[in-house]
Write a protein that holds these residues in place. Structure first.
Motif, mmCIF file in Angstrom:
data_model
loop_
_atom_site.group_PDB
_atom_site.id
_atom_site.type_symbol
_atom_site.label_atom_id
_atom_site.label_comp_id
_atom_site.label_asym_id
_atom_site.label_seq_id
_atom_site.Cartn_x
_atom_site.Cartn_y
_atom_site.Cartn_z
ATOM 1 N N ALA A 110 0.845 -1.192 0.000
ATOM 2 C CA ALA A 110 0.000 0.000 0.000
ATOM 3 C C ALA A 110 0.882 1.243 0.000
ATOM 4 C CB ALA A 110 -0.920 -0.006 1.222
ATOM 5 N N THR A 111 0.366 2.313 -0.613
ATOM 6 C CA THR A 111 1.159 3.520 -0.838
ATOM 7 C C THR A 111 0.586 4.678 -0.033
ATOM 8 O OG1 THR A 111 1.649 2.751 -3.071
ATOM 9 C CG2 THR A 111 2.016 5.093 -2.635
ATOM 10 N N LEU A 112 1.497 5.417 0.593
ATOM 11 C CA LEU A 112 1.099 6.583 1.385
ATOM 12 C C LEU A 112 0.307 7.558 0.519
ATOM 13 C CD1 LEU A 112 1.415 8.126 4.117
ATOM 14 C CD2 LEU A 112 3.456 9.192 3.136
ATOM 15 N N SER A 113 -0.796 8.026 1.024
ATOM 16 C CA SER A 113 -1.649 8.940 0.259
ATOM 17 C C SER A 113 -2.041 10.117 1.145
ATOM 18 C CB SER A 113 -2.884 8.190 -0.231
ATOM 19 O OG SER A 113 -3.771 9.075 -0.854
ATOM 20 N N LEU A 114 -1.110 11.053 1.319
ATOM 21 C CA LEU A 114 -1.354 12.171 2.240
ATOM 22 C C LEU A 114 -2.531 13.023 1.802
ATOM 23 C CD1 LEU A 114 2.300 13.389 2.896
ATOM 24 C CD2 LEU A 114 0.851 12.034 4.419
ATOM 25 N N GLY A 115 -2.705 13.142 0.485
ATOM 26 C CA GLY A 115 -3.739 14.036 -0.042
ATOM 27 C C GLY A 115 -5.107 13.397 -0.169
ATOM 28 N N GLY A 116 -5.233 12.137 0.231
ATOM 29 C CA GLY A 116 -6.518 11.455 0.096
ATOM 30 C C GLY A 116 -6.831 11.129 -1.352
ATOM 31 N N ARG A 117 -7.870 10.345 -1.559
ATOM 32 C CA ARG A 117 -8.232 9.982 -2.931
ATOM 33 C C ARG A 117 -9.675 9.500 -2.967
ATOM 34 N NH1 ARG A 117 -4.031 6.085 -5.297
ATOM 35 N NH2 ARG A 117 -2.768 7.886 -4.771
ATOM 36 N N ARG A 118 -10.290 9.644 -4.127
ATOM 37 C CA ARG A 118 -11.601 9.046 -4.371
ATOM 38 C C ARG A 118 -11.401 7.731 -5.108
ATOM 39 N NH1 ARG A 118 -16.395 11.017 -2.046
ATOM 40 N NH2 ARG A 118 -15.836 13.067 -1.263
ATOM 41 N N VAL A 119 -11.929 6.652 -4.566
ATOM 42 C CA VAL A 119 -11.776 5.342 -5.180
ATOM 43 C C VAL A 119 -13.165 4.833 -5.559
ATOM 44 C CG1 VAL A 119 -10.935 2.989 -4.842
ATOM 45 C CG2 VAL A 119 -9.789 4.891 -3.686
ATOM 46 N N PRO A 120 -13.426 4.635 -6.858
ATOM 47 C CA PRO A 120 -14.751 4.135 -7.235
ATOM 48 C C PRO A 120 -14.924 2.662 -6.824
ATOM 49 C CG PRO A 120 -13.436 4.811 -9.171
ATOM 50 C CD PRO A 120 -12.532 4.835 -7.999
ATOM 51 N N VAL A 121 -15.985 2.361 -6.116
ATOM 52 C CA VAL A 121 -16.256 0.968 -5.715
ATOM 53 C C VAL A 121 -17.744 0.665 -5.854
ATOM 54 C CG1 VAL A 121 -14.327 0.681 -4.091
ATOM 55 C CG2 VAL A 121 -16.470 1.673 -3.290
ATOM 56 N N SER A 122 -18.032 -0.610 -6.062
ATOM 57 C CA SER A 122 -19.415 -1.086 -6.068
ATOM 58 C C SER A 122 -19.525 -2.227 -5.083
ATOM 59 C CB SER A 122 -19.811 -1.577 -7.465
ATOM 60 O OG SER A 122 -19.763 -0.497 -8.378
ATOM 61 N N PHE A 123 -20.523 -2.182 -4.232
ATOM 62 C CA PHE A 123 -20.669 -3.225 -3.215
ATOM 63 C C PHE A 123 -22.138 -3.317 -2.833
ATOM 64 C CE2 PHE A 123 -20.059 0.797 -1.102
ATOM 65 C CZ PHE A 123 -21.006 0.782 -0.081
ATOM 66 N N LYS A 124 -22.446 -4.356 -2.051
ATOM 67 C CA LYS A 124 -23.804 -4.509 -1.539
ATOM 68 C C LYS A 124 -23.796 -4.309 -0.027
ATOM 69 C CE LYS A 124 -26.487 -7.196 -4.781
ATOM 70 N NZ LYS A 124 -26.239 -8.389 -5.601
ATOM 71 N N SER A 125 -24.729 -3.524 0.477
ATOM 72 C CA SER A 125 -24.853 -3.364 1.918
ATOM 73 C C SER A 125 -25.586 -4.579 2.482
ATOM 74 C CB SER A 125 -25.571 -2.058 2.257
ATOM 75 O OG SER A 125 -26.754 -1.932 1.519
ATOM 76 N N PRO A 126 -25.562 -4.753 3.804
ATOM 77 C CA PRO A 126 -26.141 -5.964 4.399
ATOM 78 C C PRO A 126 -27.599 -6.214 4.009
ATOM 79 C CG PRO A 126 -24.866 -4.771 6.024
ATOM 80 C CD PRO A 126 -24.899 -3.913 4.798
ATOM 81 N N ASP A 127 -28.343 -5.149 3.707
ATOM 82 C CA ASP A 127 -29.747 -5.356 3.325
ATOM 83 C C ASP A 127 -29.901 -5.740 1.855
ATOM 84 O OD1 ASP A 127 -29.139 -3.013 2.045
ATOM 85 O OD2 ASP A 127 -30.670 -1.795 3.030
ATOM 86 N N GLY A 128 -28.757 -5.916 1.161
ATOM 87 C CA GLY A 128 -28.801 -6.366 -0.222
ATOM 88 C C GLY A 128 -28.816 -5.255 -1.252
ATOM 89 N N GLU A 129 -28.887 -3.999 -0.790
ATOM 90 C CA GLU A 129 -28.930 -2.878 -1.732
ATOM 91 C C GLU A 129 -27.558 -2.709 -2.386
ATOM 92 O OE1 GLU A 129 -29.976 0.859 0.063
ATOM 93 O OE2 GLU A 129 -29.838 1.940 -1.839
ATOM 94 N N ALA A 130 -27.559 -2.474 -3.700
ATOM 95 C CA ALA A 130 -26.311 -2.257 -4.426
ATOM 96 C C ALA A 130 -25.916 -0.787 -4.349
ATOM 97 C CB ALA A 130 -26.474 -2.680 -5.872
ATOM 98 N N HIS A 131 -24.643 -0.545 -4.093
ATOM 99 C CA HIS A 131 -24.121 0.820 -4.025
ATOM 100 C C HIS A 131 -22.955 0.971 -4.990
ATOM 101 C CE1 HIS A 131 -26.186 1.764 -0.145
ATOM 102 N NE2 HIS A 131 -26.059 0.458 0.035
ATOM 103 N N SER A 132 -22.920 2.050 -5.743
ATOM 104 C CA SER A 132 -21.744 2.423 -6.525
ATOM 105 C C SER A 132 -21.350 3.811 -6.073
ATOM 106 C CB SER A 132 -22.065 2.426 -8.019
ATOM 107 O OG SER A 132 -22.080 1.109 -8.504
ATOM 108 N N ILE A 133 -20.227 3.902 -5.400
ATOM 109 C CA ILE A 133 -19.840 5.200 -4.843
ATOM 110 C C ILE A 133 -18.396 5.518 -5.188
ATOM 111 C CG2 ILE A 133 -21.433 5.019 -2.885
ATOM 112 C CD1 ILE A 133 -18.946 4.368 -1.132
#
Lengths: 404, 342
Positions: free
Chosen positions: B142-165
């Motif tokens: 893993a690489t140090l990221s002092l400035g932060g970053r936006r990482v696109p991800v898609s996942f499902k929350s426990p209630d089954g809803e799909a999220h793309s954030i």
């Protein structure tokens, strides 16, 4: 009314050549156009060391997240706040409550613009001796309820200088100083905000040589309950131009400024020792000066809801009171021949008004009495005992040197 | 959790090793120094750079974790050999210089369960330092990221809803925004009232790292277990964990006058009940009170929790999705309050 450009020019030749900077201080230059500008600028703000300058390149920065600075004694300098300068554009902002957040002391912000943030424009918290200089914070589509709340927003700080800034479109206050001490707001322009300039729950402030125009209310001096710092006092509002504050109130309902009547020049609420003098007022449809108590229910035994020892003197009054936007105001105006006097007092607390204009009192000395029981009548407030004049606010010389 | 324990035990107790992963040694000098190494592997905190296998230390969980976009979090503590953490009578935990709190964030259905980022909170002689690292695409370091970053991800929350954030890895300053107390960085989660040491860890291991491990008995109810406490106490536990690190008199939201610690008076105006907006801006949503008893739809505390608009959403950092389950609990809590007349 002084002319700030002349004042700056006069002092410039005195101090030129005497400015010295620490040997180790460096300039970190960051360009606007790279695709990872957000990350690179944020890294520069993190890696800066005390004494350093972060230099913003000219151009439009397309930013997606709020920026923050937490290193003391850093200058953030842009290539200017106008066209062709350093424009931080937050139209695509996805996170953070403000465009730029400063949490360290002795910071100098100068020469850039912050546009269209989702929340506040530039906030500083617990950042002593901060200088805001030649900045522009703007919601470029003009007054909209969906604009961010505050343009320039120092809070919980000692020694605050706001000099030569321009703020437009804030859905609460363009320049808002909260819970702070020893404050100067000068030579700035606030236009098309709900409140142009607001000093809230703060001690010792000079607000002078500003232009507050086309806001809902021009300049507000407030004290609110249930906050860590309250008992606001010692505020001087002088030599400002406060005119044409005619923008319909566009604050989200519930916010205290949502209750500010359109057409208010200077509004003092629940503060003590406030002097309003040598201002030029014109074309404020409700009142040029309004002095009121805090009339909402509250549960704070330490809170003092009345205005106390308010002085109004030496101001020039143009047209006012011709469109009073508070409940029953139009009926009172009609009864008084079409307009109400330029100074409006709700009858709570005490004030001395020496300006040669009329004062309308609503005769509601108890803040628990509803406004529906108002008994409006002209009042003569010129006979009260004048409190001792407030001293000029003096900021540390290190702060003044930065803007010369 | 058993796997963690097995790995820890292997690292600590077995001289010959025998684990499949190459062994690694924690670089205590690097931890104690003042540098910010560009690669996470430099610290030697993991065996084989597997963030779920500590080279040394002890795992922990929190009874109520801070909500971070439904991430699964993997936590452990590395404490220098011969040193111990001390649980104070007030429930705070004093960690010795050289301690590292290691927290990895990911989702089971993203990157094959590998984390997206790992955050370190390092106790140095000068105070706590926060360092954010983003895992490389190959998952090897893993690489140090002092400035932060936006990482696109898609996942499902426990209630089954799909999220793309566009998940926000915080920048170094944002770490401090939440971890700040009186201007200094402090850990948020490790407080005795909320802290659970790896239940699989032996008493010997607990005693190795904690002076008084018996003091680690969580007192706050588990917010999402209806059997654990009343709606009100579970709501207050939720607010303590998710809000009070800023909403306390020495935190980032000190100027708000809204204080939501477990220890704050839940009936007072400073807990939000009947509290008018001050600097809330659009966050007030046109409502008069943070909490309007009996009326969650007119309580802007709920409005802010259920928004993802940066000008409205609370907390201000660390969340791009709405925590439906948390908001539902707080709605129920407010709905059950006797209505006040205003």
């Amino acid at each position: 009314m002084r002319f700030h450009a002349l004042r700056h020019a006069a002092t410039l030749c005195i101090v030129a050549g005497f400015a010295a900077s620490p040997a180790a201080a460096k300039v970190i230059s960051v360009g606007a156009t790279t695709s990872d500008a957000n990350e690179k600028l944020q890294e520069a703000l993190i890696l800066a060391e005390p004494g350093d300058t972060v230099q913003l390149g000219a151009g439009v920065w397309k930013l997606t997240d709020g920026l923050s600075l937490d290193v003391a004694n850093v200058t953030v300098r842009g290539a200017g706040a106008g066209e062709g300068g350093s424009i931080l554009d937050f139209a695509g902002q996805q996170g953070a409550g403000e465009g730029l957040l400063v949490t360290s002391d002795d910071v100098f912000l100068t020469g850039f613009a912050v546009l269209n943030t989702k929340g506040d424009g530039i906030k500083s918290k617990g950042a002593d001796r901060i200088v805001y200089h030649k900045l522009r914070v703007e919601w470029t589509a003009g007054p909209k309820e969906t604009n961010g709340a505050y343009g320039i927003y120092p809070v919980e700080s000692s020694d605050v200088l706001i000099d030569s800034v321009f703020v437009r479109g804030a859905s609460d206050a363009g320049i808002y100083v909260g819970q702070s001490k020893n404050i100067v707001v000068r030579d700035s322009i606030a236009t098309e905000n709900v409140a142009g300039i607001e000093i809230e729950n703060s001690y010792d402030a000079d607000v002078h040589d500003n232009i507050a125009t086309k806001n809902t209310g021009g300049i507000l001096v407030f004290d609110l309950p249930s906050l860590p710092m309250q008992g606001g006092h010692n505020v001087r509002v002088f030599e400002n131009i406060v005119n044409d504050n005619s923008t319909p109130n566009f604050a989200p309902k519930g916010n205290i400024v949502a209750s500010v009547p359109t057409g208010t020049g200077v509004l003092v609420m629940a503060n003590r020792n406030v002097e309003i003098f040598d201002n030029v007022f014109d074309n404020n449809g409700t009142a040029n000066v309004m002095i009121v108590g805090y009339r909402y229910e509250h549960k704070d035994p330490k809170y003092q809801p009345l205005p106390r020892q308010i002085v109004v003197r030496g101001n020039q009054h143009g047209k006012a009171g011709y469109a009073p936007k508070f409940a029953g105001g139009d009926m009172i105006a009609a009864a008084m021949g079409g307009s109400i006097p330029p100074v409006l007092w709700d009858g709570a607390g005490d004030a001395v008004v020496l300006d040669p204009v009329g004062v309308l009192s609503l005769n509601l000395p108890d803040v628990k009495t509803p406004q529906s029981e108002a008994k409006p009548a002209p009042a003569d407030l010129s006979k009260g005992a004048l409190p001792a004049a407030l001293p000029t606010i003096k900021l540390p010389e290190s702060m003044e040197a930065k803007v010369r | 959790m058993k796997r963690v324990f097995a790995a820890v035990a292997a690292a600590l107790l077995s001289a010959s090793g025998g684990a499949a992963l190459p062994s690694q040694t924690v670089d205590q000098a690097l931890i104690d120094g003042d540098s910010m190494p560009p690669k996470l592997s430099a610290f030697g905190l993991f065996r084989g750079n597997d963030p779920k296998t500590p080279a040394a230390g002890i795992g922990y969980t929190l009874r109520a974790p801070l909500f971070s976009d439904y991430t699964d979090k993997h936590r452990f503590i590395s404490i220098p050999a011969g040193q111990k953490a001390l649980v104070a009578a007030d429930g705070t935990i004093a960690f010795p210089v050289g301690t590292v709190l290691v927290k990895s964030f990911g989702w089971n259905d993203v990157n094959g369960g590998r984390p997206v980022e790992t955050r370190l909170l390092i106790r140095r002689a000068s105070g706590w330092t926060a360092l954010p690292y983003i895992w490389d695409a190959d998952g090897k370091d893993a690489t140090l990221s002092l400035g932060g970053r936006r990482v696109p991800v898609s996942f499902k929350s426990p209630d089954g809803e799909a999220h793309s954030i566009r998940y926000a890895v915080p920048n170094k300053n944002q770490c401090k925004e939440c971890h700040s107390l009186g201007g200094e960085i402090v850990p948020i989660g490790p407080k005795a009232r909320n802290f659970i040491l790896d239940p699989a860890a032996s008493d010997k291991l607990r005693s190795l790292y904690f002076e008084n491990p018996a003091m680690l008995k969580p007192t706050m109810p588990q917010w999402d277990d209806p059997k654990a406490g009343s709606v009100a106490t579970r709501a207050r536990a939720y607010l303590d964990v998710n809000c009070a690190h800023c909403h306390n008199p020495a935190g980032s939201a000190s100027n708000s006058g809204l204080f939501l610690r477990w220890t704050d008076d839940p009936t007072g105006v400073n807990y939000g009940i009947g509290k008018r907006p001050t600097a809330a801006g659009r966050g007030s949503g046109g409502m008069d009170f943070a909490i309007a008893p009996g009326d969650p739809d007119h309580s802007f505390l709920i409005y802010r929790l259920e928004s993802t608009d940066p000008g409205i959403a609370m907390p201000e950092v660390g969340r791009s999705t709405v925590h439906r389950e948390g908001a539902a609990l707080l709605r129920q809590w407010i709905a059950e309050m006797p209505k006040a007349s205003h």
